[in-house]
Write an enzyme that holds these catalytic residues in place. Structure first.
Site, PDB file in Angstrom:
ATOM      1  CB  CYS A 104      33.360  36.730  32.284  1.00  0.00           C
ATOM      2  SG  CYS A 104      34.583  38.557  32.495  1.00  0.00           S
ATOM      3  CB  CYS A 107      35.892  37.506  29.746  1.00  0.00           C
ATOM      4  SG  CYS A 107      36.541  38.028  31.575  1.00  0.00           S
TER       5      CYS A 107
END
EC number: 1.8.-.-
Length: 181
Positions: A104, A107
């Site tokens: 991600c 992230c």
């Protein structure tokens, strides 16, 4: 006008630019070789009935690229069982839980901010992270729908937890820790 016929060629290599192409020998015959393609990484057909976890298919990039959520640094990776023990136990500091995935992009950016926050709030907050792919059922139970998802849990059991979803600025995290917990 003739209709193109769809034929499957098990020995044909996968097309380079698209999933289907017209044969130069037979211009009206569409060759479609996706169904016979064997993925070199998985060593099996893409349409196999065997199921694999997303983590085994989506390998994180090499550490040398620098764009990777590290397993452990200051913000420790923990399991669902560890989180449950932290929540039930007595704490004097707020608990911040980061639900992330190694693949991600937001992230990865959030991980950098959380590491800076861990240095800043070294003894005033406990920051941990949970890999949503490894702890799928726990993430589902915690209603994680998007990544990254942060939970800010106060040491005071009478205060509600604060949940954020998506990339948030470090100043917003500071404000939540300083004012709302």
């Amino acid at each position: 006008m003739q209709a193109a016929t769809l034929s499957f060629h098990p020995s044909a290599p996968p097309p380079q630019t698209s999933a289907c192409h017209f044969s130069s020998k037979q211009p009206n015959q569409l060759k479609y070789s996706l169904f016979s393609y064997t993925c070199p990484i998985l060593k099996r057909s893409l349409l196999s009935t065997q199921t694999l976890s997303r983590k085994s298919i989506c390998k994180p990039p090499a550490v040398a690229t620098g764009k990777y959520v590290r397993e452990d640094y200051l913000v420790k990776k923990v399991s669902a069982k560890d989180i449950q023990e932290l929540i039930k136990g007595e704490r004097n500091v707020p608990l911040i839980i980061d639900f992330y995935a190694t693949w991600c992009g937001p992230c990865i950016l959030m991980a950098q901010e959380l590491e800076m926050l861990a240095v800043e709030y070294e003894s005033n907050a406990l920051i941990v992270k949970v890999d949503a792919d490894d702890e799928y059922e726990f993430a589902r139970d915690m209603q994680v729908r998007g990544l990254p998802t942060l939970y800010f849990i106060s040491p005071d059991p009478n205060k509600d937890a604060i949940r954020t979803e998506g990339l948030i600025p470090i100043q917003m995290m500071r404000d939540i820790i300083n004012n709302d917990l």
